[in-house]
Design a protein around this motif. Sequence first.
Motif, short mmCIF file in Angstrom:
data_model
loop_
_atom_site.label_atom_id
_atom_site.label_comp_id
_atom_site.label_asym_id
_atom_site.label_seq_id
_atom_site.Cartn_x
_atom_site.Cartn_y
_atom_site.Cartn_z
N THR A 251 5.80 -4.97 -12.94
CA THR A 251 5.21 -5.84 -11.92
C THR A 251 6.22 -6.22 -10.84
N VAL A 252 5.75 -6.14 -9.61
CA VAL A 252 6.49 -6.66 -8.45
C VAL A 252 5.52 -7.57 -7.69
N ARG A 253 6.00 -8.77 -7.31
CA ARG A 253 5.12 -9.72 -6.64
C ARG A 253 5.71 -10.14 -5.29
N LYS B 114 3.26 5.00 -8.01
CA LYS B 114 2.06 5.03 -8.84
C LYS B 114 2.32 5.70 -10.18
N GLY B 115 3.10 6.75 -10.15
CA GLY B 115 3.38 7.49 -11.38
C GLY B 115 4.28 6.75 -12.34
N GLU B 116 4.95 5.71 -11.90
CA GLU B 116 5.87 4.95 -12.74
C GLU B 116 5.23 3.69 -13.30
N SER B 117 3.91 3.52 -13.09
CA SER B 117 3.15 2.39 -13.66
C SER B 117 3.70 1.03 -13.21
N SER C 243 0.82 -1.20 0.00
CA SER C 243 0.00 0.00 0.00
C SER C 243 0.86 1.26 0.00
N ALA C 244 1.89 1.28 0.86
CA ALA C 244 2.74 2.47 0.97
C ALA C 244 3.56 2.71 -0.29
N LEU C 245 4.23 1.66 -0.76
CA LEU C 245 5.09 1.83 -1.94
C LEU C 245 4.28 1.91 -3.23
N GLY C 246 3.05 1.36 -3.21
CA GLY C 246 2.21 1.48 -4.40
C GLY C 246 1.87 2.93 -4.69
N ARG C 247 1.62 3.70 -3.63
CA ARG C 247 1.36 5.15 -3.83
C ARG C 247 2.61 5.87 -4.28
N LEU C 248 3.78 5.44 -3.76
CA LEU C 248 5.02 6.11 -4.09
C LEU C 248 5.38 5.91 -5.57
N ALA D 86 12.99 -3.59 -5.67
CA ALA D 86 12.39 -4.23 -6.84
C ALA D 86 11.64 -3.20 -7.69
N CYS D 87 10.94 -2.25 -7.04
CA CYS D 87 10.19 -1.24 -7.78
C CYS D 87 11.12 -0.33 -8.60
#
Length: 446
Positions: A364-366, A323-326, A316-321, A357-358
């Motif tokens: 995609t990161v899993r 987000k702009g990089e798809s 959740s935290a890193l997804g927002r960070l 990883a991001c």
Amino acid sequence: MTSLKSRLILAASLWIALGTIGAGLVLSAIFKHHVTTQFYDELHVHLDELQRLAEFHEDGTLHLQRNLSDPRYDVPLSGFYWEVQKDGKVLARSESLEGPALHMPPDAPNDIGVHTHLIEGPTGPLIAMEKGVWKDPGATPERFIIGTDERHLDAVVSSFNKTLTMSLAAFGLSLVGAATLLILYALKPMRQLRTALFDVRSGHAKQLSGQFPTEVVPLVDDLNRLLTSTGDLIQRARTQAGNIAHGLKTPLAIVTDEAYRLGDEGQDRASSTILSQCRKMQSHIDYQIARARAVAMRSTPGVVADPRKAALEVASALGRLYKGESVSIEVDVPEGHRLACDPADLNEMLANLVDNACKHARSTVRIACIGGDATGMTVDDDGPGLPPEARDVVFNIGERWDSRAAGSGLGLAIVRDLARLYGGDVRLGESDLGGLRVELILPSEG
């Protein structure tokens, strides 16, 4: 290593076995002595009866007034025999006796009264009893002989020994069973204590609780005091580590600000050098504080983390960070697993791995569990990955394989060090997404 329960049961079983065997040998010997005495007493009675019933005629022949009261002396080869001899000749014998005369050892001149011998009879070893009768002191005595096959005595003793063996075996097994139940009952508080300790280790309880015997209560109280003091010490250690971090933070910020001021004044070389060293100092401070916290938490009972919860929070935290990089972060961690790790440390390790990883992923990161169980977690990406020769370099403090990427080069070093402090490790490999796979191995709860 054998358990205390097994050793106690084994010791009790051996002691019961030795006692039962000893009792069996003693009882068997007593019974055999009793039966043997009874056999000799019976022979003595029959010998006296034989002597009373014997009538000698003038021609030297012998005749019994009637047969002996025991009918077994009339059954051929029954093992119960009598015979009367004089000068080596048979004057009379029982109807049960066949074959040559009974061979008795010679008596000494002073052998008077009743004698017992073990001789060879027509049907096996014979327990024989004889008595010499002198009608004329100068003449040869008549020898009254009566005997019983030893097999009859052995059969009675053998039958008794079989019954005794089965009885004592059943009695010994019942004693072993009773001793086992007694030992299990006596050790029940130890199982309760083990359950209470497991509850503390798994985080379900802060102290040992339950009903314990008087002998175990002091141990439980001491363990509870130890848990309390350990928790206090760890808390003080974490507080001190935080104080050190805050104490260094202000001077380091001042030095960093001065470096930026020098850069504004045109002293770019000095500014760059100071900023570089400040970043290294900040990295080492973060590293040592994280290490100190992990060392403290590793020894704390009841420290467990929920890997699914940690994965969702990091995603959740890193997804927002990012987000702009798809870059999308997938979480494939089932519920119900627990890892023996402080939740804050698990979040920090997972955040470092997912952030790394991001930075390199294309889309995609899993996040998943290793093999679907709870022995650790994996972070996969679909980036360019790492060549095998780079997989050791990236764990060195301050080292980065791609110098163009942002970061301090400290993330993987912190993650591996923290994982090893908890008894785990970090491994790098190829992901099925095409990029890098990082395996964060941690012990499961309990």
